[in-house]
Design an enzyme around this catalytic site. Structure first.
Site, PDB file in Angstrom:
ATOM      1  N   HIS A 179      -2.597  -1.093  -3.411  1.00 13.69           N
ATOM      2  CA  HIS A 179      -3.588  -0.224  -3.460  1.00 13.69           C
ATOM      3  C   HIS A 179      -3.387   0.926  -4.131  1.00 13.69           C
ATOM      4  O   HIS A 179      -2.668   1.828  -3.809  1.00 13.69           O
ATOM      5  CB  HIS A 179      -3.766   0.325  -1.828  1.00 13.69           C
ATOM      6  N   ASP A 199      -4.627  -4.287   6.277  1.00 17.37           N
ATOM      7  CA  ASP A 199      -4.935  -5.323   4.967  1.00 17.37           C
ATOM      8  C   ASP A 199      -3.640  -6.383   4.676  1.00 17.37           C
ATOM      9  O   ASP A 199      -2.502  -5.752   4.437  1.00 17.37           O
ATOM     10  CB  ASP A 199      -5.301  -4.658   3.832  1.00 17.37           C
ATOM     11  N   SER A 205       0.871  -1.289   0.046  1.00 13.69           N
ATOM     12  CA  SER A 205      -0.013  -0.014   0.112  1.00 13.69           C
ATOM     13  C   SER A 205       0.889   1.251   0.155  1.00 13.69           C
ATOM     14  O   SER A 205       1.790   1.540  -0.810  1.00 13.69           O
ATOM     15  CB  SER A 205      -0.906  -0.187   1.229  1.00 13.69           C
TER      16      SER A 205
END
Length: 351
Positions: free
Chosen positions: A189, A282, A162
């Site tokens: 992401h 995540d 991310s």
């Protein structure tokens, strides 16, 4: 939610201000004319979110993002007039720790900010992450198209990332050998409209061909595939890749957890997994599931992470067999794939 604007263009600042005023819980914290001023103001009065332009006098948005994340980290959203025209700079900013990028709204003829809905959506997504207690934890320290012919994969390397991920991914891909005997699948992401440009950018430094993932793509040895929609990437029972909107309530789309868990369900070959720098949690649960299923799992260490959120969560769950600095991850991935391939050949020879 207190939001700061960093932009030297008065019309852009006004358009951004009007977007913020249109949402009751958005509050303008302050405005900075350049990156240097933004770094100073973030130290003195940290906002909940910074809307950062890329091109400014004195200090640009990439360097300002890097310094803010090193000194007084907070969520940063890149807001620029042309994302596609400045893709390399956007990905350097994302690599420095920015969460995402969006086009700057413009003032229409009636004084309304046109293009504000996408910006509002991005801000609200960050707001939900903040409400869930997922603020950044600072660390201590080639395009789409037909894939080249290669053999179907029986070994799989999966990577999730991310904030700070693009640069980390570029570092890893630059060190993976062209002869890697495994397929590589990446979940980063990033908004779908920037995914193709990021893949092209990653391909410039990668020995492996890098492609965006289309519905129904198969896994091939020595090919790196990157998720490229705002839906979740999944591995299907047929060993092909696809996308799904479920679960709809996920903060992250695509979600690393959703993909890792689908690999647990549908892949019966060898798996090596790495979870890199990023805000939030995540990928941690998915990495734990992969480790439990017998995969070799790696998390990036604190010192080399731009944002020590996702790998920290993995470490707390004991999801990683190893916690490594970024520069050691690609050599370890290669070593593990090679050793597991050799064990498989030895087993087949004995049989």
């Amino acid at each position: 939610m207190r939001i700061a604007i960093v932009n030297d263009m008065r019309t852009a600042v006004e358009a951004l201000r009007r977007v913020l005023l249109s949402v009751p819980n958005f509050q303008l914290a302050w405005v900075a004319d350049d990156g240097e001023e933004a770094v100073k103001k973030c130290r003195e009065d940290p906002p909940d979110l910074v809307l950062m332009d890329l091109y400014m006098p004195v200090m640009d948005g990439v360097e300002a993002t890097r310094r803010i994340m090193a000194q007084k980290p907070c969520p940063i959203l890149i807001v620029t007039a042309s994302v596609e025209g400045h893709s390399s700079k956007v990905f350097h900013a994302l690599g420095a720790g920015a969460l995402d990028a969006v086009k700057t709204p413009i003032l229409g003829a009636g004084g309304q900010a046109e293009g504000g809905s996408e910006l509002r959506f991005k801000i609200e997504t960050v707001g939900r992450m903040i409400s869930a207690g997922q603020r950044p934890d600072p660390a201590a320290g080639a395009g789409s198209g037909p894939q080249p012919l290669s053999t179907a994969a029986d070994k799989l390397v999966v990577i999730g990332a991310s904030a700070g991920g693009p640069t980390a991914l570029a570092t890893i891909l630059a060190c993976l050998p062209r002869t890697l005997g495994a397929a590589v699948v990446i979940v980063q992401h990033i908004d779908f409209q920037f995914a193709a440009s990021m893949v092209e950018w990653l391909g410039t430094s990668s020995a492996l061909p890098v492609h965006v993932i289309n519905e129904g793509d198969s896994l091939r040895d020595g090919v790196a595939l990157v998720a490229a929609t705002n839906h979740h990437l999944i591995l299907r029972e047929s060993r092909t890749l696809g996308y799904t909107p479920e679960p709809r309530n996920s903060y992250y789309k695509p979600s690393v957890d959703v993909f890792f868990e689908s690999v647990c369900r549908h892949w019966d070959g060898e798996v090596v997994a790495a979870l890199l720098t990023g805000m939030g949690r995540d990928g941690a649960i998915g990495l734990k599931a992969l480790r439990t299923a017998g995969a070799y799992t790696i998390a990036q260490d604190r010192a080399s992470s731009v944002v020590y959120g996702m790998p920290k969560a993995a470490a707390e769950l004991d999801a990683a067999l190893e916690i490594l600095p970024l520069e050691q991850i690609a050599p370890r991935l290669t070593e593990v794939v090679t050793k597991r391939s050799q064990r498989a050949r030895n087993k087949q020879w004995r049989t």
